[in-house]
Design a protein around this motif. Sequence first.
Motif, PDB file in Angstrom:
ATOM      1  N   ALA A   1       0.824  -1.201   0.000  1.00 52.15           N
ATOM      2  CA  ALA A   1       0.000   0.000   0.000  1.00 52.15           C
ATOM      3  C   ALA A   1       0.861   1.255   0.000  1.00 52.15           C
ATOM      4  O   ALA A   1       0.594   2.203  -0.744  1.00 52.15           O
ATOM      5  CB  ALA A   1      -0.928   0.000   1.212  1.00 52.15           C
ATOM      6  N   ARG A   2       1.911   1.263   0.812  1.00 49.45           N
ATOM      7  CA  ARG A   2       2.797   2.442   0.860  1.00 49.45           C
ATOM      8  C   ARG A   2       3.517   2.650  -0.465  1.00 49.45           C
ATOM      9  O   ARG A   2       3.678   3.786  -0.912  1.00 49.45           O
ATOM     10  CB  ARG A   2       3.796   2.289   1.996  1.00 49.45           C
ATOM     11  CG  ARG A   2       3.173   2.495   3.344  1.00 49.45           C
ATOM     12  CD  ARG A   2       4.205   2.513   4.451  1.00 49.45           C
ATOM     13  NE  ARG A   2       3.566   2.795   5.729  1.00 49.45           N
ATOM     14  CZ  ARG A   2       3.728   2.068   6.815  1.00 49.45           C
ATOM     15  NH1 ARG A   2       4.505   1.009   6.807  1.00 49.45           N
ATOM     16  NH2 ARG A   2       3.103   2.394   7.932  1.00 49.45           N
ATOM     17  N   ALA A   3       3.946   1.569  -1.100  1.00 51.94           N
ATOM     18  CA  ALA A   3       4.630   1.688  -2.386  1.00 51.94           C
ATOM     19  C   ALA A   3       3.684   2.225  -3.455  1.00 51.94           C
ATOM     20  O   ALA A   3       4.053   3.100  -4.255  1.00 51.94           O
ATOM     21  CB  ALA A   3       5.191   0.331  -2.810  1.00 51.94           C
ATOM     22  N   ARG A   4       2.461   1.720  -3.491  1.00 58.61           N
ATOM     23  CA  ARG A   4       1.487   2.179  -4.480  1.00 58.61           C
ATOM     24  C   ARG A   4       1.078   3.617  -4.215  1.00 58.61           C
ATOM     25  O   ARG A   4       0.861   4.394  -5.154  1.00 58.61           O
ATOM     26  CB  ARG A   4       0.275   1.256  -4.492  1.00 58.61           C
ATOM     27  CG  ARG A   4       0.628  -0.135  -5.027  1.00 58.61           C
ATOM     28  CD  ARG A   4      -0.523  -1.076  -4.944  1.00 58.61           C
ATOM     29  NE  ARG A   4      -1.517  -0.761  -5.968  1.00 58.61           N
ATOM     30  CZ  ARG A   4      -2.527  -1.548  -6.273  1.00 58.61           C
ATOM     31  NH1 ARG A   4      -2.683  -2.693  -5.655  1.00 58.61           N
ATOM     32  NH2 ARG A   4      -3.379  -1.206  -7.202  1.00 58.61           N
ATOM     33  N   LEU A   5       0.991   3.994  -2.958  1.00 56.88           N
ATOM     34  CA  LEU A   5       0.661   5.364  -2.600  1.00 56.88           C
ATOM     35  C   LEU A   5       1.780   6.315  -3.038  1.00 56.88           C
ATOM     36  O   LEU A   5       1.508   7.418  -3.523  1.00 56.88           O
ATOM     37  CB  LEU A   5       0.440   5.457  -1.090  1.00 56.88           C
ATOM     38  CG  LEU A   5      -0.234   6.694  -0.541  1.00 56.88           C
ATOM     39  CD1 LEU A   5      -1.628   6.852  -1.138  1.00 56.88           C
ATOM     40  CD2 LEU A   5      -0.326   6.622   0.965  1.00 56.88           C
ATOM     41  N   ALA A   6       3.022   5.875  -2.899  1.00 60.44           N
ATOM     42  CA  ALA A   6       4.165   6.693  -3.316  1.00 60.44           C
ATOM     43  C   ALA A   6       4.180   6.896  -4.830  1.00 60.44           C
ATOM     44  O   ALA A   6       4.698   7.910  -5.313  1.00 60.44           O
ATOM     45  CB  ALA A   6       5.467   6.040  -2.856  1.00 60.44           C
ATOM     46  N   ARG A   7       3.611   5.950  -5.566  1.00 57.62           N
ATOM     47  CA  ARG A   7       3.534   6.087  -7.027  1.00 57.62           C
ATOM     48  C   ARG A   7       2.358   6.953  -7.460  1.00 57.62           C
ATOM     49  O   ARG A   7       2.151   7.164  -8.645  1.00 57.62           O
ATOM     50  CB  ARG A   7       3.404   4.712  -7.680  1.00 57.62           C
ATOM     51  CG  ARG A   7       4.680   3.900  -7.641  1.00 57.62           C
ATOM     52  CD  ARG A   7       4.615   2.715  -8.576  1.00 57.62           C
ATOM     53  NE  ARG A   7       3.500   1.842  -8.276  1.00 57.62           N
ATOM     54  CZ  ARG A   7       3.584   0.655  -7.697  1.00 57.62           C
ATOM     55  NH1 ARG A   7       4.750   0.190  -7.329  1.00 57.62           N
ATOM     56  NH2 ARG A   7       2.513  -0.077  -7.483  1.00 57.62           N
ATOM     57  N   GLY A   8       1.572   7.413  -6.483  1.00 58.16           N
ATOM     58  CA  GLY A   8       0.491   8.322  -6.804  1.00 58.16           C
ATOM     59  C   GLY A   8      -0.875   7.677  -6.952  1.00 58.16           C
ATOM     60  O   GLY A   8      -1.836   8.335  -7.354  1.00 58.16           O
ATOM     61  N   GLU A   9      -0.992   6.411  -6.618  1.00 60.41           N
ATOM     62  CA  GLU A   9      -2.285   5.736  -6.725  1.00 60.41           C
ATOM     63  C   GLU A   9      -3.192   6.167  -5.571  1.00 60.41           C
ATOM     64  O   GLU A   9      -2.718   6.484  -4.484  1.00 60.41           O
ATOM     65  CB  GLU A   9      -2.073   4.222  -6.687  1.00 60.41           C
ATOM     66  CG  GLU A   9      -3.263   3.433  -7.144  1.00 60.41           C
ATOM     67  CD  GLU A   9      -2.936   1.976  -7.384  1.00 60.41           C
ATOM     68  OE1 GLU A   9      -3.895   1.185  -7.421  1.00 60.41           O
ATOM     69  OE2 GLU A   9      -1.756   1.632  -7.514  1.00 60.41           O
ATOM     70  N   SER A  10      -4.485   6.187  -5.805  1.00 59.59           N
ATOM     71  CA  SER A  10      -5.421   6.639  -4.777  1.00 59.59           C
ATOM     72  C   SER A  10      -5.595   5.576  -3.693  1.00 59.59           C
ATOM     73  O   SER A  10      -5.473   4.378  -3.944  1.00 59.59           O
ATOM     74  CB  SER A  10      -6.779   6.966  -5.388  1.00 59.59           C
ATOM     75  OG  SER A  10      -7.446   5.782  -5.764  1.00 59.59           O
ATOM     76  N   VAL A  11      -5.900   6.056  -2.498  1.00 64.19           N
ATOM     77  CA  VAL A  11      -6.130   5.151  -1.374  1.00 64.19           C
ATOM     78  C   VAL A  11      -7.349   4.280  -1.659  1.00 64.19           C
ATOM     79  O   VAL A  11      -7.376   3.100  -1.306  1.00 64.19           O
ATOM     80  CB  VAL A  11      -6.298   5.949  -0.061  1.00 64.19           C
ATOM     81  CG1 VAL A  11      -6.716   5.042   1.083  1.00 64.19           C
ATOM     82  CG2 VAL A  11      -5.010   6.663   0.279  1.00 64.19           C
ATOM     83  N   THR A  12      -8.346   4.843  -2.330  1.00 66.18           N
ATOM     84  CA  THR A  12      -9.549   4.080  -2.665  1.00 66.18           C
ATOM     85  C   THR A  12      -9.212   2.881  -3.548  1.00 66.18           C
ATOM     86  O   THR A  12      -9.683   1.763  -3.310  1.00 66.18           O
ATOM     87  CB  THR A  12     -10.572   4.991  -3.374  1.00 66.18           C
ATOM     88  OG1 THR A  12     -10.856   6.108  -2.522  1.00 66.18           O
ATOM     89  CG2 THR A  12     -11.846   4.243  -3.673  1.00 66.18           C
ATOM     90  N   ALA A  13      -8.378   3.102  -4.571  1.00 68.83           N
ATOM     91  CA  ALA A  13      -7.992   2.019  -5.477  1.00 68.83           C
ATOM     92  C   ALA A  13      -7.142   0.972  -4.761  1.00 68.83           C
ATOM     93  O   ALA A  13      -7.312  -0.236  -4.974  1.00 68.83           O
ATOM     94  CB  ALA A  13      -7.240   2.580  -6.678  1.00 68.83           C
ATOM     95  N   ILE A  14      -6.244   1.415  -3.907  1.00 68.25           N
ATOM     96  CA  ILE A  14      -5.381   0.495  -3.164  1.00 68.25           C
ATOM     97  C   ILE A  14      -6.217  -0.356  -2.215  1.00 68.25           C
ATOM     98  O   ILE A  14      -6.042  -1.577  -2.131  1.00 68.25           O
ATOM     99  CB  ILE A  14      -4.301   1.266  -2.382  1.00 68.25           C
ATOM    100  CG1 ILE A  14      -3.400   2.042  -3.346  1.00 68.25           C
ATOM    101  CG2 ILE A  14      -3.473   0.327  -1.529  1.00 68.25           C
ATOM    102  CD1 ILE A  14      -2.508   3.067  -2.668  1.00 68.25           C
TER     103      ILE A  14
END
Length: 64
Positions: A22-35
Motif C-alpha cells: 500500500a505504501r509503495a502504491r501510494l508513493a507512485r500516486g495511486e489513490s487510497v480508494t484504489a489500493i
Amino acid sequence: MASTCRRGGRPVAVNADQLDVARARLARGESVTAIAAHLGVGRSTLYRALQPDDGADQSSPGSA
C-alpha cells in the motif's frame, strides 16, 4: 488449564506485507480508494493502518 501460545483479540485487517504494498502504491500516486479495493479492505481501514504508530496513547489527544 492455561492456554499458551495463543493471542486473543481481533485479527489485523492489514498485515505488514499488505501495508508495504500500500505504501509503495501510494508513493507512485495511486489513490487510497484504489489500493483499498485491491487489498480487499475498507478505505478507512487502510487510512488507519497508514497512520504513523508513535506508540502514544491517542485516545485522549487533548490531555498533555
